[in-house]
Scaffold this motif. Structure first.
Motif, mmCIF file in Angstrom:
data_model
loop_
_atom_site.group_PDB
_atom_site.id
_atom_site.type_symbol
_atom_site.label_atom_id
_atom_site.label_comp_id
_atom_site.label_asym_id
_atom_site.label_seq_id
_atom_site.Cartn_x
_atom_site.Cartn_y
_atom_site.Cartn_z
ATOM 1 N N SER A 1 0.836 -1.196 0.000
ATOM 2 C CA SER A 1 0.000 0.000 0.000
ATOM 3 C C SER A 1 0.875 1.252 0.000
ATOM 4 O O SER A 1 1.832 1.360 0.778
ATOM 5 N N VAL A 2 0.552 2.195 -0.900
ATOM 6 C CA VAL A 2 1.313 3.440 -1.028
ATOM 7 C C VAL A 2 0.366 4.619 -0.864
ATOM 8 O O VAL A 2 -0.623 4.738 -1.594
ATOM 9 N N GLN A 3 0.672 5.490 0.107
ATOM 10 C CA GLN A 3 -0.097 6.716 0.303
ATOM 11 C C GLN A 3 0.376 7.769 -0.696
ATOM 12 O O GLN A 3 1.549 8.114 -0.758
ATOM 13 N N LEU A 4 -0.529 8.261 -1.538
ATOM 14 C CA LEU A 4 -0.186 9.269 -2.535
ATOM 15 C C LEU A 4 -0.340 10.672 -1.969
ATOM 16 O O LEU A 4 -1.194 10.902 -1.105
ATOM 17 N N PRO A 5 0.450 11.614 -2.452
ATOM 18 C CA PRO A 5 0.272 13.012 -2.041
ATOM 19 C C PRO A 5 -0.789 13.728 -2.874
ATOM 20 O O PRO A 5 -0.915 14.953 -2.798
ATOM 21 N N PHE A 6 -1.553 12.985 -3.675
ATOM 22 C CA PHE A 6 -2.592 13.592 -4.512
ATOM 23 C C PHE A 6 -3.687 12.557 -4.735
ATOM 24 O O PHE A 6 -3.503 11.354 -4.495
ATOM 25 N N TYR A 7 -4.854 13.027 -5.209
ATOM 26 C CA TYR A 7 -5.950 12.134 -5.564
ATOM 27 C C TYR A 7 -5.962 11.951 -7.080
ATOM 28 O O TYR A 7 -6.117 12.918 -7.822
ATOM 29 N N PRO A 8 -5.787 10.729 -7.570
ATOM 30 C CA PRO A 8 -5.740 10.524 -9.029
ATOM 31 C C PRO A 8 -7.089 10.817 -9.682
ATOM 32 O O PRO A 8 -8.142 10.434 -9.165
ATOM 33 N N ALA A 9 -7.028 11.503 -10.818
ATOM 34 C CA ALA A 9 -8.232 11.778 -11.597
ATOM 35 C C ALA A 9 -8.427 10.759 -12.707
ATOM 36 O O ALA A 9 -9.480 10.714 -13.325
ATOM 37 N N GLN A 10 -7.413 9.954 -12.964
ATOM 38 C CA GLN A 10 -7.480 8.911 -13.974
ATOM 39 C C GLN A 10 -6.471 7.841 -13.615
ATOM 40 O O GLN A 10 -5.784 7.940 -12.593
ATOM 41 N N ALA A 11 -6.379 6.808 -14.434
ATOM 42 C CA ALA A 11 -5.483 5.705 -14.131
ATOM 43 C C ALA A 11 -4.024 6.151 -14.120
ATOM 44 O O ALA A 11 -3.619 6.998 -14.922
ATOM 45 N N GLY B 1 0.780 10.441 -13.348
ATOM 46 C CA GLY B 1 -0.634 10.566 -13.022
ATOM 47 C C GLY B 1 -1.060 12.012 -12.960
ATOM 48 O O GLY B 1 -0.231 12.921 -12.761
ATOM 49 N N ILE B 2 -2.363 12.250 -13.147
ATOM 50 C CA ILE B 2 -2.943 13.590 -13.031
ATOM 51 C C ILE B 2 -3.877 13.585 -11.831
ATOM 52 O O ILE B 2 -4.675 12.663 -11.646
ATOM 53 N N SER B 3 -3.772 14.623 -11.018
ATOM 54 C CA SER B 3 -4.596 14.729 -9.822
ATOM 55 C C SER B 3 -5.928 15.397 -10.160
ATOM 56 O O SER B 3 -6.102 15.976 -11.234
ATOM 57 N N ILE B 4 -6.857 15.320 -9.214
ATOM 58 C CA ILE B 4 -8.176 15.908 -9.445
ATOM 59 C C ILE B 4 -8.110 17.427 -9.506
ATOM 60 O O ILE B 4 -9.032 18.069 -10.010
ATOM 61 N N ASP B 5 -7.020 18.025 -9.006
ATOM 62 C CA ASP B 5 -6.848 19.471 -9.129
ATOM 63 C C ASP B 5 -5.867 19.813 -10.248
ATOM 64 O O ASP B 5 -5.223 20.872 -10.233
ATOM 65 N N ASP B 6 -5.730 18.910 -11.228
ATOM 66 C CA ASP B 6 -4.973 19.137 -12.469
ATOM 67 C C ASP B 6 -3.463 19.240 -12.264
ATOM 68 O O ASP B 6 -2.777 19.882 -13.063
#
Length: 810
Positions: free
Chosen positions: A185-195, A208-213
């Motif tokens: 398990s890896v904690q990301l510093p962002f929320y992914p908006a896509q795969a 990856g792209i985050s939900i805040d672009d």
């Protein structure tokens, strides 16, 4: 790494590559099966009405064959699994590992606490599955982009968890480096908006792209992440570690819709950046070509700019501009040439023109008019990967009918498909041809699968189609070609799911019914000429789809479906059949035959089979040899160059190929003129005979058009005088006279050159909006349009051949 960029309502650039069609593409690593609700929709009629157009060949299955298949049929019931969809992913290559993610269609808050998804793993090509949800602590995984595997043979896997935004500082991914045996398990510093996207060659590089672009990058397979850039819309990998991305200027809103995006590039994982284009709508990368859709002036139509050097230099593609009601689409491409669709002017025209490029991706020639491209963004353009140079697509006739065309020379000439010899034409059919259903029909629910071909199964094509004046909305049949589309055979009645196994030595198919269960599978060892039927279960299932390892090397096929469980709840079922023990004889040299591709068997033996400058002779399996190619089978071919003919040349810019002729003629308004083309500030002046060698053509000798005399100048800039190191001593008086004369001469030359260059620059600017292209027109009989009144049947606004089975379209 390939992207699909499509924005309707404004001009866009659509780039399609080998991973763009995830669902429905048989060579994709990931496919999703869905369980549809029963009893709420009108029942489809599965009975065939009307006179049969052909009879399928059936061969009985012997008791010994049935016993062998039964002993190697493995069924798995996923008891208690209430998931509405199964996402299946193949991990690695040739190791037999499948991961299956089961998810519900609509998540709720309770999912995050109890873990409502399940993860299953098989390491024997689907013969058995084990619930490994505990390995991920029953974490709820996203349904839409929850699972992905590394490219090629690596065994890296990424699962993207579905976690509430309020509970953590960022999202969570679970990574595996051992094909799903263990996960971290890896904690990301962002929320992914896509795969999370893998690099196309090295799986340790992730983007990856985050939900805040925000654009985030990892160089150690997700263990650590760094934000590369803010305000990012889309990205794609280029050559090597080059990363392209489009971003919005700070403070702008809806920059993509207004064409105000900035295209940037990093070649050192985000340490430094270069802005390579401004004011773009979208971009894409395919075959080494970088495309951008640009509005040059406020309110003007969009145009395409192309770079073949990773964005160092861009030149305007010589294509028609597109308004806000149109779009561009890169249908296919490689390092040699590009297929580009340009939508027809006007709203909801549903068709456009296909152009093919030169080897720079700049100069384009007209290839096919009235190319069908539905308003939902579905194109029937298909690359037949089992034979080079072959493409299938559909056109929209003026009377609304849809007809299929095929090209065997990379878009140089298109023709209608031949009617299969074993198929009768419908009554009152005036122009009887075979028509192939593509993505538009698949999207509309007419066919369960797209046309299928594989590079390892030479010449083999399987597709749904109909015979008649135009494509039919009636229940389609299955047709097979063994020579890349030159000839076809009607092989199975009604729609089927199908798959290619053992490099083409085995084809399997299962009937696709609306509301009827299935219990049997059909298989053929002679490229669909005759079929045997095997009942694989005594408890029929509703079919969801077929799954086999990408690459056609395997002899295992998995049938996924569902049926009521003990408590009358739907239960997922996987039935895997291993044909290796039925077809157990290894193929010997006597089982293969030499086959000349693209041969019409009636032409000059010197030119027979010549395509794009060379012949290809394949070593392929005889149709009547029931043996096993095996996993180590490699396609064997011999290539021999051909003498050049006019067919090896496409018409140059300003020329067109007349009907029923291979000669390139100048367009009337180009007679006795020099074609000047402004390309990004440079003026290219061509003195041409009208021919340009087709990109990728390897012909030698033979026909040779006069050599082009081409040179380049700068639009609006004079040439610099050559420097000289020569020094000669002279008297002061003579020196003064020389200086004065030289100055006067230079001034005169400068004025003259400026006038000439200014005139050329003005002329170039005046001509730039008027684009002229080669017209590679179809044969006169190929442009046949029926004089009959338009049929009444319609597919999403397109007219189709009327049929008595009209309630197949819901």
């Amino acid at each position: 790494m390939n992207w699909t960029l499509l924005v309707f309502g404004s001009v866009c650039l659509l780039v399609l590559g080998e991973d763009a069609f995830v669902q429905g593409k048989r060579n994709a690593r990931t496919v999703t099966f869905s369980r549809t609700a029963r009893g709420h929709s009108r029942r489809r009629r599965d009975t065939w009405t009307g006179q049969p157009l052909f009879t399928a060949c059936k061969s009985p299955l012997s008791p010994k064959e049935r016993e062998l298949l039964l002993s190697h049929t493995h069924e798995t019931g996923f008891h208690g699994d209430d998931g509405s969809s199964f996402t299946l992913t193949w991990v690695g290559d040739g190791i037999g590992v499948i991961l299956v993610l089961s998810t519900l269609s609509a998540p709720s808050d309770s999912f995050y606490e109890g873990g409502s998804t399940r993860l299953y793993r098989s390491d024997d090509y689907g013969k058995s599955f084990h619930d490994i949800s505990h390995a991920i602590n029953n974490t709820f995984i996203k349904k839409d982009f929850g699972i992905s595997a590394g490219p090629g043979n690596p065994q890296q896997v990424i699962l993207t968890a579905n976690v509430p935004f309020t509970e953590r500082p960022g999202g969570v991914i679970l990574t595996s480096m051992d094909a799903g045996v263990t996960f971290r398990s890896v904690q990301l510093p962002f929320y992914p908006a896509q795969a999370i996207q893998f690099h196309y060659q090295d799986p340790k590089y992730l983007v990856g792209i985050s939900i805040d672009d925000g654009l985030w990058l990892s160089q150690d397979f997700g263990n650590s992440w760094s934000e590369v850039h803010e305000g990012v819309h889309t990205f794609t990998w280029g050559s090597g570690i080059t990363l392209f991305f489009s971003s919005s200027p700070k403070g702008t809103v809806e920059a993509a819709r207004r064409g105000e995006l900035i295209l940037r590039r990093t070649q050192d994982f985000g340490k430094t950046f270069a802005t390579i284009a401004k004011n773009i709508f979208s971009f894409g990368y395919i075959g080494g070509f970088l495309f951008t859709s640009v509005m040059e002036k406020l309110g003007s139509p969009r145009v395409i700019y192309v770079s073949s050097d990773q964005g160092d230099h861009f030149k305007k593609a010589q294509l028609p501009s597109a308004t806000t009601e149109q779009f561009y689409s890169v249908l296919d491409g490689d390092e040699d040439m590009i297929f580009m669709h340009v939508d027809n002017p006007g709203e909801d025209t549903y068709f456009g023109t296909i152009y093919t490029s030169d080897d720079r991706g700049i100069l384009y020639s007209k290839s096919l008019e009235r190319h069908l491209f539905g308003g939902e963004g579905k194109s029937d353009f298909t690359n037949v990967t089992s034979l080079r140079g072959v493409y299938l697509t559909n056109i929209l006739e003026k009377d609304g009918r849809i007809r299929s065309v095929i090209s065997f020379d990379r878009g140089g000439r298109w023709r209608f498909l031949k009617k299969p010899e074993n198929v009768d034409c419908p009554e009152n059919s005036e122009k009887c041809n075979l028509h192939i259903h593509g993505e538009h029909s698949h999207f509309s629910g007419i066919t369960p699968m797209l046309p299928l071909s594989e590079p390892t199964a030479t010449g083999l094509v399987i597709a749904h189609g109909s015979v008649g004046d135009s494509i039919s909305s009636a229940r389609p049949d299955v047709y097979v070609s063994g020579d890349g589309g030159y000839t076809w055979l009607g092989t199975l009645r009604g729609p089927h799911h199908y798959s290619i196994l053992d490099s083409g030595g085995l084809i399997v198919a299962v009937e696709a019914h609306g509301d009827r269960k299935i219990s049997s599978i059909k298989f053929s060892t002679d490229e669909g000429q005759c079929w045997k039927t095997y009942n694989f279960t005594d408890h029929p299932i509703f079919l969801a789809g077929l799954a086999s390892e990408p690459g056609t090397k395997t002899m295992n096929i998995s049938i996924f479906g569902y049926r009521p469980d003990d408590d009358d709840q739907p239960m997922w079922v996987a039935v895997t059949i291993d044909f290796e023990h039925l077809i157990n004889r290894e193929c010997g040299e006597q089982d293969y035959v030499k086959w000349l591709a693209h041969s019409d068997y009636d032409s000059n033996p010197e030119t027979d089979g010549c395509l794009l400058g060379y012949k290809e002779t394949f070593r392929r399996l005889k149709k009547l040899s029931a043996c096993r190619n095996g996993r180590g089978y490699v396609v064997s071919r011999q290539q021999r160059p051909c003498l050049c003919t006019r067919e090896d040349f496409m018409c140059d810019y300003g020329f067109y190929r007349h009907e029923n002729s291979s000669e390139c003629l100048p367009q009337p308004d180009f007679l006795n003129q020099t074609q000047d083309i402004c390309l990004d500030g440079e003026l290219e002046d061509f003195q041409t005979s009208g021919y340009r060698k087709i990109p990728g053509d390897k012909c030698e000798g033979g026909f040779s058009p006069p050599r082009n005399n081409a040179f380049e100048k700068n639009c609006g800039k004079g040439d610099s005088p050559p420097s000289s190191n020569l020094h000669t001593e002279r008297s002061p008086g003579m020196l003064v006279l020389i200086v004065v004369c030289t100055c006067v001469g230079v001034i005169g030359l400068v004025i003259t050159a400026a006038l000439i260059i200014t005139s050329r620059k003005i002329n170039c600017r005046q001509r730039s909006p008027a684009y002229r292209f080669s017209a590679l027109q179809l044969q006169e009989d190929d442009l046949y349009v029926s004089n009959e009144s338009s049929p009444n049947g319609k597919i999403n606004g397109f007219q189709v051949q009327e049929d008595s089975d009209d309630d197949l379209i819901e």
